[in-house]
Design a protein around this motif. Structure first.
Motif, PDB file in Angstrom:
ATOM      1  N   LEU A 113      -5.403   5.271  -0.797  1.00 29.49           N
ATOM      2  CA  LEU A 113      -4.621   5.778  -1.930  1.00 29.49           C
ATOM      3  C   LEU A 113      -4.508   4.737  -3.040  1.00 29.49           C
ATOM      4  O   LEU A 113      -3.556   4.722  -3.815  1.00 29.49           O
TER       5      LEU A 113
ATOM      6  N   ARG B 122       0.825  -1.205   0.000  1.00 33.59           N
ATOM      7  CA  ARG B 122       0.000   0.000   0.000  1.00 33.59           C
ATOM      8  C   ARG B 122       0.857   1.252   0.000  1.00 33.59           C
ATOM      9  O   ARG B 122       1.666   1.431   0.902  1.00 33.59           O
ATOM     10  N   SER B 123       0.671   2.076  -1.028  1.00 37.11           N
ATOM     11  CA  SER B 123      -0.111   1.811  -2.236  1.00 37.11           C
ATOM     12  C   SER B 123       0.745   2.193  -3.435  1.00 37.11           C
ATOM     13  O   SER B 123       0.548   3.228  -4.058  1.00 37.11           O
TER      14      SER B 123
ATOM     15  N   SER C 269      -6.425   0.564  -0.393  1.00 36.73           N
ATOM     16  CA  SER C 269      -6.283   1.553   0.676  1.00 36.73           C
ATOM     17  C   SER C 269      -6.895   2.847   0.186  1.00 36.73           C
ATOM     18  O   SER C 269      -7.360   2.951  -0.946  1.00 36.73           O
TER      19      SER C 269
ATOM     20  N   GLN D  77       1.637  -8.148   4.996  1.00 36.78           N
ATOM     21  CA  GLN D  77       1.572  -9.276   5.917  1.00 36.78           C
ATOM     22  C   GLN D  77       0.411  -9.063   6.878  1.00 36.78           C
ATOM     23  O   GLN D  77       0.566  -9.067   8.106  1.00 36.78           O
ATOM     24  N   ASP D  78      -0.748  -8.825   6.304  1.00 31.83           N
ATOM     25  CA  ASP D  78      -1.932  -8.603   7.119  1.00 31.83           C
ATOM     26  C   ASP D  78      -3.106  -9.253   6.403  1.00 31.83           C
ATOM     27  O   ASP D  78      -3.042  -9.515   5.208  1.00 31.83           O
TER      28      ASP D  78
END
Lengths: 202, 654
Positions: B629, B554-555, B627, B580-581
């Motif tokens: 952006l 992002r991003s 996100s 990593q989410d």
């Protein structure tokens, strides 16, 4: 040379030794909630490390130009283990020594350490929340992102909470034990003055 | 009598007749559900469904994942068909998954689902599916909800009777719907009217290794009939497998007439433990075959396709004790084993009764050689000797039967469009409910296991008509959910489905929910073109191949400006998602690409191949709103003429 009662010495010793736990648990936590993070993001501070969702928080904070949190930026992680070691050794010594002055000095040291810790944390938080990258994507005029010193604060879409973790509560408990130890000493001194025959009992 | 009197009598009589005739027109049965149905299927916002329902997509070649009791759809899980939505079958990594001995096959017809079991109960490891057209079986990982393995079935035409499974996932089966001539080229090029001599059916037993690797353990070569459905024995009948077969007439033309002549076809009982013994004695025969075995690697994020050359065959005519036929009336379709493993329900799709066979009686009949004859050299058990009894007049056109674990069976009836509940032991019909319309398969969560969760039955219907707002000539297929917790079945919900559902299975959400993978760990990514840090992103030329080692986070993409590409170059975008989410996929698409987008999960690397055929500057961008952006997540690639000398150059914010 005033000696303090056995019970007071015992409490001092327990308070000092309980600080050993600090090496095994985090002592401070920052929790963050947002509509997109119903599971809460966490950041935990240890004597020598920082754990939790640090990468995710860094990823989010880069939009508003906050620094990347990483272990290396905290020189505290180098000397904090020694400070706690000093507190433990001093406490044990004071308990053995058994002098009233020792107990008072120890209380002052603990309180000063706590205050210094909070001041240090406030200064870091101030810098982290205010010292922003001027080229950040999102700039909100007048907005700073300093985490709360203690308690809850709203920061854009996040609710941030800052407070003691297990280790922090142990420090608080140790402080209470030291105060208790001094109170017992004062009380027994008072009783001794009025009822000298009690000396042998206490 | 005056003429106008006659006229008035006549006209009033005529009016009465018309009114009477009109009121004779029957009313349609009521189609509304009753009482508190809404509250029983209502899953409040933020709450979870009780079951995951894995529904076959039929001619869309996919599975869909639906919640029960709400009927809400969560995911379309591509298995045998390409899925441009996430690049399945289009990315360089996933193309090998759809390779076969016939080359790349982008579509198939997925009819049945089997969930892995341990000790007869669902264990939540895998879902298996069958490809009916170009015979294959697939394994889906229930942690990642991803197709991770596909195995082609050689010597088969039409893999319908598949992938039914044994109680500890020792084997599942793939048996041929269409018998075909098998063997070498000269054995396969034969006149169709030599069906009886040359056409063979095959039943493949597919072994599943503990870590999931599928292989054909052995293949039974059978008489040339059509295998339809199957079920493994369980409990006392563990070690046996039962297959319904029709066209025992061995017709090869106008089957709807010519394959419906005999009063009885068969259920074929296979003793697979016996087959294992004979193989251990070296009785099998290895024959040449060509079939593909495709596997996805969770660490390289890539599928590889290997051609296998050999299969172990057993001829039950030579090897006694493996195969027995049980006569079963009128072209049996469903062949279902009850939770105790004692009763085998055959459903003759043209019959007006349901025969129920007893495993104990079948074993006695086999032991006493109580046979009524032979079929193509194989023993046929006497019908009456294996029969537990018959459900009389249950309805018309029984197809499939599921069980609630309380001693009741539920059979779907296509022709009379209803689900009928009956008692397995007494064979008495207990209840019936209409379906809308012409139910095919039906499903009780855990219904085929030793311990069904007998709370709901879902009917998957073949005809939809007026159930929803119309959408032109092509309508969705529909499913109906019934409450079966009481004595009477109660209709709770209609819900539309994806593709054409055939069989489905459902599993308690608790078995899957907490082990669902949230993202792939970037440090475990072993993709040869993975880039684990933005500073390592780069572009390399190898002859006319350009490899873009790209990152997305992002991003932005790294790099996001590329120059020095020439017309005719083969450009490979190897995009690694560095996130990593949970729930942060990134997409990738570039103008003019003759393929689908990439949809890259966190920690994964995926590759899009693009061959520019004109000069210009081509934008690429992220297709998944990642996100605030996301709209800024873009880049440019400059293409110069084939003979240009512009050096390869790439930048990010320079």
């Amino acid at each position: 040379m005033q000696k303090i009662p056995v019970l007071s010495r015992l409490l001092l010793g327990i308070a000092a030794l309980s600080l050993i736990i600090l090496y095994f648990v985090p002592f401070w936590q920052i929790l963050m909630w947002a509509p997109q993070y119903p599971e809460w993001l966490t950041m935990r501070f240890w004597l020598n490390d920082i754990t939790g969702d640090v990468d995710i928080i860094n990823g989010l904070n880069h939009y508003i130009g906050m620094k990347h949190i990483q272990k290396e930026m905290f020189k505290e992680f180098v000397y904090m283990p020694y400070i706690v070691a000093f507190l433990i050794v001093t406490g044990v010594f004071v308990a053995f020594w058994g002098r009233r002055s020792g107990a008072w000095i120890y209380l002052i040291i603990i309180v000063l350490t706590g205050v210094a810790g909070m001041v240090d944390y406030y200064l870091w938080g101030y810098d982290y929340g205010h010292n922003l990258d001027p080229s950040a994507a999102i700039k909100v005029p007048g907005m700073a992102y300093q985490p709360p010193l203690i308690g809850t604060k709203e920061l854009l879409n996040f609710i941030a909470y800052s407070g003691p973790d297990i280790g922090g509560w142990i420090v608080v408990a140790a402080g209470i034990l030291v105060v208790l130890s001094i109170l017992i000493d004062i009380k027994s001194a008072f009783l001794r003055a009025r009822f000298p025959s009690l000396i042998r009992v206490l | 009598m005056k003429i106008n009197q006659i006229f008035s009598i006549f006209s009033s009589l005529a009016a009465c007749t018309i009114i009477m005739l009109y009121s004779c027109k029957p009313k349609s049965p009521a189609t509304v559900s009753t009482g508190d149905a809404a509250s029983k299927v209502y899953v409040a916002p933020g709450q979870y469904d009780e079951f995951y329902n894995f529904i076959s997509g039929g001619f869309n070649g996919q599975m869909s994942v639906v919640g029960l009791p709400s009927g809400r759809g969560f995911k379309i899980l591509p298995v045998f068909s390409v899925h441009p939505e996430n690049g399945y079958g289009y990315t360089e990594e996933s193309k090998p998954m759809l390779m076969t001995s016939h080359g790349f096959v982008p579509w198939d017809d997925l009819h049945h689902i089997a969930l892995s079991t341990t000790r007869g109960e669902h264990d939540g490891r895998w879902a298996f599916g069958n490809a009916n057209n170009t015979p294959r079986v697939a394994r889906v990982d229930l942690g990642t909800f991803k197709t991770v393995e596909i195995l082609e079935i050689p010597n088969s035409g039409g893999n319908h009777s598949s992938p039914f499974i044994t109680e500890n996932t020792e084997y599942f089966v793939a048996s041929s719907r269409f018998s075909v001539p098998i063997g070498e080229d000269n054995q396969r090029d034969v006149p169709i009217n030599t069906y009886k001599e040359n056409f063979k059916g095959t039943v493949s037993f597919i072994k599943v290794a503990p870590e999931g690797d599928m292989s054909i353990a052995f293949q039974l070569v059978t008489p040339g009939v059509n295998f339809d459905l199957a079920r493994a024995g369980k409990g006392p009948s563990h070690g046996w497998f039962f297959f319904s077969c029709y066209n025992t007439e061995q017709a090869y033309s106008l089957l709807e007439v010519n394959a419906s002549q005999r009063d009885k076809d068969f259920i074929m009982a296979v003793n697979w433990k016996k087959a294992e013994e004979l193989i251990a004695q070296g009785k099998g025969k290895k024959v040449k075959a060509r079939y593909a075995h495709n596997k996805h690697d969770e660490h390289t994020h890539m599928a590889t396709s290997t051609i296998l050359e050999e299969v172990l065959q057993l001829d039950p005519k030579e090897l006694e004790g493996i195969v027995y036929f049980i006569p079963c009336p009128k072209s049996p379709h469903g062949c279902d084993v009850d939770p105790s493993g004692e009763y085998i329900v055959g459903s003759g799709k043209l019959a007006a009764m349901i025969p129920v066979f007893s495993f104990t009686k079948l074993m006695q009949a086999i032991q006493n050689k109580d046979f009524e004859g032979e079929y193509d050299g194989l023993p046929v058990v006497r019908y009456e000797s294996a029969l537990h009894g018959v459900v009389e007049k249950p309805g018309l056109g029984p197809l499939h039967t599921e069980f609630d674990g309380r001693g009741n069976a539920y059979t779907s009836f296509f022709v009379s469009s209803e689900i009928v509940k009956w008692d397995i032991k007494t064979l008495q019909v207990l209840d019936r409910v209409p379906t809308y319309y012409s139910v095919g398969h039906l499903m009780i969560p855990g219904g085929p296991t030793a311990k069904p969760h007998g709370k709901y039955v879902v009917g998957y219907n073949k005809i939809t008509k007026d159930r929803y707002l119309p959408t032109g000539p092509e309508l969705c297929h529909t499913a109906q959910l019934y409450d079966i917790s009481g004595d009477k079945m109660k209709l709770l919900l209609d819900f539309p489905t994806i593709g054409e559902p055939h069989y489905a299975e459902a599993i308690p959400a608790a078995l899957l929910k907490d082990k669902s993978v949230k993202f792939y760990k970037i440090e475990e990514n072993k993709h040869p073109y993975a880039v684990k840090s933005e500073k390592d992103s780069r572009v390399e030329r190898k002859g006319n191949q350009i490899h873009v080692y790209m990152t997305s986070i992002r991003s932005h993409f790294g790099p996001d400006n590329i120059e020095g590409v020439r017309v005719g170059d083969e450009v490979y975008f190897h995009v690694t998602n560095l996130e990593q989410d949970w729930d942060v996929p990134h997409g990738f698409a570039i103008k003019g690409a003759n393929t689908a987008e990439l949809l890259i999960m966190p920690g994964e690397t995926q590759t899009l191949k693009w061959v520019p055929n004109r000069v210009g500057v081509f934008p690429f961008y992220c297709t998944d709103f990642c996100s605030a952006l996301h709209q800024e997540m873009q880049g440019y690639l400059r293409v110069s003429p084939a003979n240009s000398n512009i050096p390869l150059k790439f930048t990010l914010d320079k």
